[in-house]
Motif scaffolding. Sequence first.
Motif, PDB file in Angstrom:
ATOM      1  N   SER A 133      -1.007  14.728  -6.288  1.00  0.00           N
ATOM      2  CA  SER A 133      -1.068  14.392  -4.873  1.00  0.00           C
ATOM      3  C   SER A 133      -2.476  14.550  -4.320  1.00  0.00           C
ATOM      4  O   SER A 133      -3.130  15.560  -4.597  1.00  0.00           O
ATOM      5  CB  SER A 133      -0.112  15.320  -4.118  1.00  0.00           C
ATOM      6  N   PRO A 134      -2.919  13.560  -3.580  1.00  0.00           N
ATOM      7  CA  PRO A 134      -2.286  12.300  -3.248  1.00  0.00           C
ATOM      8  C   PRO A 134      -2.603  11.224  -4.296  1.00  0.00           C
ATOM      9  O   PRO A 134      -3.659  11.249  -4.923  1.00  0.00           O
ATOM     10  CB  PRO A 134      -2.928  11.935  -1.914  1.00  0.00           C
ATOM     11  N   THR A 135      -1.675  10.312  -4.478  1.00  0.00           N
ATOM     12  CA  THR A 135      -1.896   9.136  -5.318  1.00  0.00           C
ATOM     13  C   THR A 135      -1.762   7.919  -4.422  1.00  0.00           C
ATOM     14  O   THR A 135      -0.788   7.796  -3.688  1.00  0.00           O
ATOM     15  CB  THR A 135      -0.877   9.076  -6.470  1.00  0.00           C
ATOM     16  N   ILE A 136      -2.745   7.033  -4.490  1.00  0.00           N
ATOM     17  CA  ILE A 136      -2.729   5.816  -3.671  1.00  0.00           C
ATOM     18  C   ILE A 136      -2.683   4.622  -4.611  1.00  0.00           C
ATOM     19  O   ILE A 136      -3.493   4.526  -5.548  1.00  0.00           O
ATOM     20  CB  ILE A 136      -3.968   5.742  -2.757  1.00  0.00           C
ATOM     21  N   ARG A 137      -1.736   3.736  -4.352  1.00  0.00           N
ATOM     22  CA  ARG A 137      -1.592   2.514  -5.153  1.00  0.00           C
ATOM     23  C   ARG A 137      -1.620   1.309  -4.233  1.00  0.00           C
ATOM     24  O   ARG A 137      -0.976   1.287  -3.194  1.00  0.00           O
ATOM     25  CB  ARG A 137      -0.277   2.547  -5.935  1.00  0.00           C
ATOM     26  N   VAL A 147       0.858  -1.180   0.000  1.00  0.00           N
ATOM     27  CA  VAL A 147       0.000   0.000   0.000  1.00  0.00           C
ATOM     28  C   VAL A 147       0.900   1.237   0.000  1.00  0.00           C
ATOM     29  O   VAL A 147       1.686   1.427   0.933  1.00  0.00           O
ATOM     30  CB  VAL A 147      -0.932   0.017   1.228  1.00  0.00           C
ATOM     31  N   GLU A 148       0.788   2.044  -1.047  1.00  0.00           N
ATOM     32  CA  GLU A 148       1.617   3.239  -1.166  1.00  0.00           C
ATOM     33  C   GLU A 148       0.747   4.487  -1.218  1.00  0.00           C
ATOM     34  O   GLU A 148      -0.276   4.501  -1.905  1.00  0.00           O
ATOM     35  CB  GLU A 148       2.433   3.213  -2.453  1.00  0.00           C
ATOM     36  N   LEU A 149       1.192   5.522  -0.531  1.00  0.00           N
ATOM     37  CA  LEU A 149       0.583   6.835  -0.640  1.00  0.00           C
ATOM     38  C   LEU A 149       1.677   7.779  -1.129  1.00  0.00           C
ATOM     39  O   LEU A 149       2.620   8.069  -0.404  1.00  0.00           O
ATOM     40  CB  LEU A 149       0.030   7.319   0.699  1.00  0.00           C
ATOM     41  N   LEU A 150       1.567   8.186  -2.383  1.00  0.00           N
ATOM     42  CA  LEU A 150       2.524   9.116  -2.963  1.00  0.00           C
ATOM     43  C   LEU A 150       1.956  10.518  -2.808  1.00  0.00           C
ATOM     44  O   LEU A 150       0.764  10.735  -3.066  1.00  0.00           O
ATOM     45  CB  LEU A 150       2.752   8.800  -4.441  1.00  0.00           C
ATOM     46  N   ASP A 201      -3.215   1.958  -9.288  1.00  0.00           N
ATOM     47  CA  ASP A 201      -3.812   3.202  -8.803  1.00  0.00           C
ATOM     48  C   ASP A 201      -5.265   2.944  -8.402  1.00  0.00           C
ATOM     49  O   ASP A 201      -5.986   2.228  -9.113  1.00  0.00           O
ATOM     50  CB  ASP A 201      -3.751   4.254  -9.921  1.00  0.00           C
ATOM     51  N   VAL A 202      -5.706   3.517  -7.283  1.00  0.00           N
ATOM     52  CA  VAL A 202      -7.086   3.317  -6.831  1.00  0.00           C
ATOM     53  C   VAL A 202      -8.084   4.041  -7.732  1.00  0.00           C
ATOM     54  O   VAL A 202      -9.281   3.781  -7.654  1.00  0.00           O
ATOM     55  CB  VAL A 202      -7.298   3.736  -5.358  1.00  0.00           C
TER      56      VAL A 202
END
Length: 100
Positions: A53-57, A3-6, A62-63
Amino acid sequence: MKVELLYWDGCPSHPEARALLADVLREAGVTSLIEDVEVATDADAERLAFPGSPTIRIDGRDVDPAGADARPALTCRIYRTPEGKVSPIPSRAQLQEALR
């Protein structure tokens, strides 16, 4: 599960997105840690294919696939909710769907 939050520090929405993501993960019983990835330069944005921003993967996906193809840039991201509204973060429903 990865789980990444860029995020770009110039955008104020990433703390709210992180809190919502943590809540959705907790509700789903997912114990994976959220990896915070700061995107600080245009070169970082290009290298990470960062559409804002924000990007969640989740596991590299990508969500919000519809917004994932936007040109990489240090900018705030816009999400479209299932109701068609504009939001600075993904909806709870989008995050829940991405976890399925």
